[in-house]
Design a protein around this motif. Sequence first.
Motif, short mmCIF file in Angstrom:
data_model
loop_
_atom_site.label_atom_id
_atom_site.label_comp_id
_atom_site.label_asym_id
_atom_site.label_seq_id
_atom_site.Cartn_x
_atom_site.Cartn_y
_atom_site.Cartn_z
N LEU A 146 0.84 -1.19 0.00
CA LEU A 146 0.00 0.00 0.00
C LEU A 146 0.88 1.25 0.00
N ARG A 147 1.96 1.20 0.80
CA ARG A 147 2.86 2.36 0.86
C ARG A 147 3.42 2.66 -0.52
N ALA A 148 3.79 1.57 -1.24
CA ALA A 148 4.36 1.77 -2.59
C ALA A 148 3.33 2.39 -3.52
N THR A 149 2.07 1.88 -3.47
CA THR A 149 1.02 2.44 -4.31
C THR A 149 0.82 3.92 -4.01
N LEU A 150 0.72 4.24 -2.71
CA LEU A 150 0.48 5.63 -2.31
C LEU A 150 1.63 6.52 -2.74
N LEU A 151 2.86 6.04 -2.56
CA LEU A 151 4.02 6.86 -2.94
C LEU A 151 4.01 7.13 -4.44
N SER A 152 3.59 6.12 -5.23
CA SER A 152 3.60 6.34 -6.68
C SER A 152 2.51 7.35 -7.06
N ILE A 153 1.36 7.29 -6.39
CA ILE A 153 0.31 8.29 -6.66
C ILE A 153 0.80 9.68 -6.26
N LEU A 154 1.46 9.75 -5.08
CA LEU A 154 1.92 11.04 -4.57
C LEU A 154 3.01 11.64 -5.45
N GLY A 155 3.67 10.77 -6.26
CA GLY A 155 4.74 11.26 -7.11
C GLY A 155 4.22 12.08 -8.29
N TYR A 156 2.92 11.96 -8.61
CA TYR A 156 2.38 12.71 -9.74
C TYR A 156 1.99 14.12 -9.32
N PRO A 157 2.08 15.09 -10.25
CA PRO A 157 1.75 16.47 -9.88
C PRO A 157 0.29 16.61 -9.45
N GLU A 158 0.03 17.52 -8.54
CA GLU A 158 -1.31 17.74 -8.02
C GLU A 158 -2.26 18.12 -9.15
N GLY A 159 -3.46 17.56 -9.13
CA GLY A 159 -4.45 17.89 -10.14
C GLY A 159 -4.36 17.01 -11.36
N SER A 160 -3.29 16.23 -11.51
CA SER A 160 -3.19 15.33 -12.66
C SER A 160 -4.09 14.13 -12.43
N ALA A 161 -4.42 13.44 -13.53
CA ALA A 161 -5.32 12.28 -13.45
C ALA A 161 -4.79 11.27 -12.44
N ALA A 162 -3.47 10.99 -12.49
CA ALA A 162 -2.91 9.96 -11.62
C ALA A 162 -2.99 10.38 -10.15
N SER A 163 -3.01 11.69 -9.89
CA SER A 163 -3.01 12.12 -8.50
C SER A 163 -4.40 12.00 -7.88
N ILE A 164 -5.46 11.95 -8.69
CA ILE A 164 -6.79 11.82 -8.10
C ILE A 164 -7.43 10.47 -8.40
N MET A 165 -6.69 9.59 -9.09
CA MET A 165 -7.29 8.30 -9.44
C MET A 165 -7.34 7.37 -8.22
N GLY A 174 -5.22 2.99 -12.89
CA GLY A 174 -6.29 3.30 -11.96
C GLY A 174 -7.43 3.92 -12.71
N ILE A 175 -8.47 4.34 -11.97
CA ILE A 175 -9.59 5.00 -12.63
C ILE A 175 -9.94 6.27 -11.87
N VAL A 176 -10.45 7.24 -12.62
CA VAL A 176 -10.99 8.45 -12.01
C VAL A 176 -12.51 8.32 -12.10
N THR A 177 -13.21 8.43 -10.96
CA THR A 177 -14.65 8.23 -10.98
C THR A 177 -15.39 9.56 -11.05
N ILE A 178 -16.65 9.48 -11.47
CA ILE A 178 -17.43 10.68 -11.76
C ILE A 178 -17.63 11.55 -10.52
N ASP A 179 -17.70 10.94 -9.32
CA ASP A 179 -17.93 11.79 -8.15
C ASP A 179 -16.70 12.61 -7.81
N ASP A 180 -15.50 12.07 -8.11
CA ASP A 180 -14.29 12.88 -7.93
C ASP A 180 -14.29 14.05 -8.92
N ILE A 181 -14.79 13.76 -10.12
CA ILE A 181 -14.84 14.80 -11.15
C ILE A 181 -15.75 15.93 -10.72
N ILE A 182 -16.90 15.58 -10.14
CA ILE A 182 -17.84 16.62 -9.71
C ILE A 182 -17.19 17.50 -8.65
#
Lengths: 453, 453
Positions: free
Chosen positions: B110-129, B232-240
């Motif tokens: 889980l730590r590895a997954t979170l660190l990889s997500i955190l590595g993407y710039p804020e607001g990018s698809a990968a950062s909110i997926m 990963g996926i970005v879901t519609i409620d995050d988009i709203i």
Amino acid sequence: MNEFASVLDDEAVAVARVLANDHVADVVEALNREPRETAIELLCAVPFERLVEIFDQPELESAPELAAALPRAKAGKLLTAMSVDRAADILRELDEPARSELLGALAPPLRATLLSILGYPEGSAASIMTTEFVSVPSDWTVGRTLDYIRKVERTRETVYAIYITDKDTQLLLRATGLRRLITGEPQDSILSVADRMPVTVTPLTDRETLAQTISKYDLLALPVVDHGKILGIVTIDDIIDTMVEETTEDVHRFGGMEALDEPYMKMGFLAMIQKRAGWLCALFLSEMLTANAMQSYEGELEKAIVLTLFIPLIMSSGGNSGSQATSLVIRALALREIGLRDWWRVALRELPTGLVLGSILGIVGICRIALWQYFGFYDYGSHWMLIAATVGAALVGIVTFGSLSGSMLPFALKRIGFDPASASAPFVATLVDVTGLVIYFSVALVILRGTLL
Amino acid sequence: MNEFASVLDDEAVAVARVLANDHVADVVEALNREPRETAIELLCAVPFERLVEIFDQPELESAPELAAALPRAKAGKLLTAMSVDRAADILRELDEPARSELLGALAPPLRATLLSILGYPEGSAASIMTTEFVSVPSDWTVGRTLDYIRKVERTRETVYAIYITDKDTQLLLRATGLRRLITGEPQDSILSVADRMPVTVTPLTDRETLAQTISKYDLLALPVVDHGKILGIVTIDDIIDTMVEETTEDVHRFGGMEALDEPYMKMGFLAMIQKRAGWLCALFLSEMLTANAMQSYEGELEKAIVLTLFIPLIMSSGGNSGSQATSLVIRALALREIGLRDWWRVALRELPTGLVLGSILGIVGICRIALWQYFGFYDYGSHWMLIAATVGAALVGIVTFGSLSGSMLPFALKRIGFDPASASAPFVATLVDVTGLVIYFSVALVILRGTLL
């Protein structure tokens, strides 16, 4: 087909290819780029099922005009086959007699449904809902419900939200989701996989509240309920379209004009002038009060012409700080972070904020005058220090007044029943300008009395 | 529990009741109204499952601070149990050393997954997926997939979108929906109910494009794909949620300030000053050019002091028309109705629009002067007709210039790599003010030469 192709240019042929193969959203984008006549020709050549898909996209521009241009029988079949909420959208925007003619081409039950949706005010929940949802009586089993959904799946806008009504009274009892349904045992009662009573809205709920409710509770659909009976549902994709429209309206209004209801490049020239001239004239007439204010200070102006040099600078600072405060309060009100009764809290925040911001600008202004005087860029005369003090003090007063009145304007508009988002940046600037002049000259009279004035 | 209740006031007891029974969205709203200390005490008393639900709501304010205030072991369990995208959000906003400490409490995968997500710039698809989605290999059957979904349903953010990957290469092949899946026969291949290759985004896609894509194609989720593999996926409620934030930012920026990242009433006083003072000073410094412009016309001002009376009126009209044009172009660009290369089309529209709007205001202005002169409210001297002509002609010029430059500013900003939405109403007004003065005095020099000047 040959004859058809011959009247179209190369680009249209490319579009025709897109029409047949691409994702329907891309088809709609391509059609939107074509002139209306070409779009109609292309649509006539499209297979019926594809036609329905295309018209089901809310992104299709001028859909009502396009539908009206189709042969009457085809248009009737189209309205019958498409989703009910989109059909209602199209009929709503259509002028008479086309609207009645199209309605006449429909089967009586559908006509009745559409007429009842059209009876609700634009933007209300009932006006954007669809009546194509899944509801089952409370005595069904999980298995029977699943079978039913398999059968009706193609004709329902969403099958992910399932509503359970009382088997006798038909009042809405519970809701569940397809994801819960598939985890249930086929022979169990549907109530065994149901959640509590869902969050509902009334037919007259406005679209801003709809968006807030659906986003707050993370729902895919929101049932519209009247006296306990479910009339239809508003789905999340309609909400997203609504939110985009709402943002556009807000930005247009904040820019100081009536919101455009068509894309910028497609709007007629005269319609565009109309949307902009109204507010522009109203603001111009109000701003005329600045000329009156200036006239009453004419004596001072003649004695100290140096004062006029700073008028634009000082007035614009008031408008800018007011515009900041207004944009903050409009959003905070829209997001329900604050309500009408919080006006005094906001005022208590804006007062010190304005004082500090005004002091910052005042110091910058005083430095500017001192520098120009010191380096000899301009000679403000022997009383230059008093002039600098006048400019500095006036800036504190005007920025404070701008922040305060800018933050109170949305409250005032909301209080008297207007949309607080009508408080545009130009509106605030105009409001602040007249008072700004009075503040400036009053400060000048106090500081410069006996010297320049 | 007694001891606990004794330190809380009556309101907090009411909140504790809400905590246990109400919809989680209402619980979050109640918690947001409490001071942080009370909120932490309440959260410590909540059952763990409820705690996870609460922290899964993006609406929970100060979630990072609240999570950091929990006992370390509990916080670790919480981050493990909650949805991955929300856990990443919380860690992103947390300062060191709290962030590293919390990450240390997690299981390595889980730590590895979170660190990889955190590595993407804020607001990018990968950062909110979210990485909790359903994907199955292409050799599975419909029945096996359904069984699998039943099992993992509780741990997946959405099971309505199902992604099918190649059984060997694990590259994304197709997508389907739960609604299609349940219509298939259990023994059929999953590919028999699959749609074509889904619309995908890259890890670096920005959130504005995400919102547009999901709304254009009416999707519930959007897969984030890198080199053919689904991350990963970005879901519609995050988009709203994203869209609401984006609108707030746009309105704040259009109001002429940096966007606030916290609710208005919760923002610290100094932080608020910082967000507002920057732009206010920048605009103030630019607006100082008006003082220079006025200085260079000082000779004319002394000869015809009557000209100063109309300076605020004329300048504000330029700003207002500019603000209208800017708001129109900002939205048209955001909605992709127009692109960068359409600037000349817009200019060709704004030129005649500005001329007509300017003429309307010019006529109103001339009438105002004539009326005041005629009824004796004010005496503009023997040359009042020339003064009226000056004001009228200047208005045509300034409103045209305002409309043109207001519409071109967002293009210019976009061209040099800025967000076109930074073109705020105060920015445009400032831009137009200096030129407006030059236009006014130039027109005056032409019309009044030999009489007043």
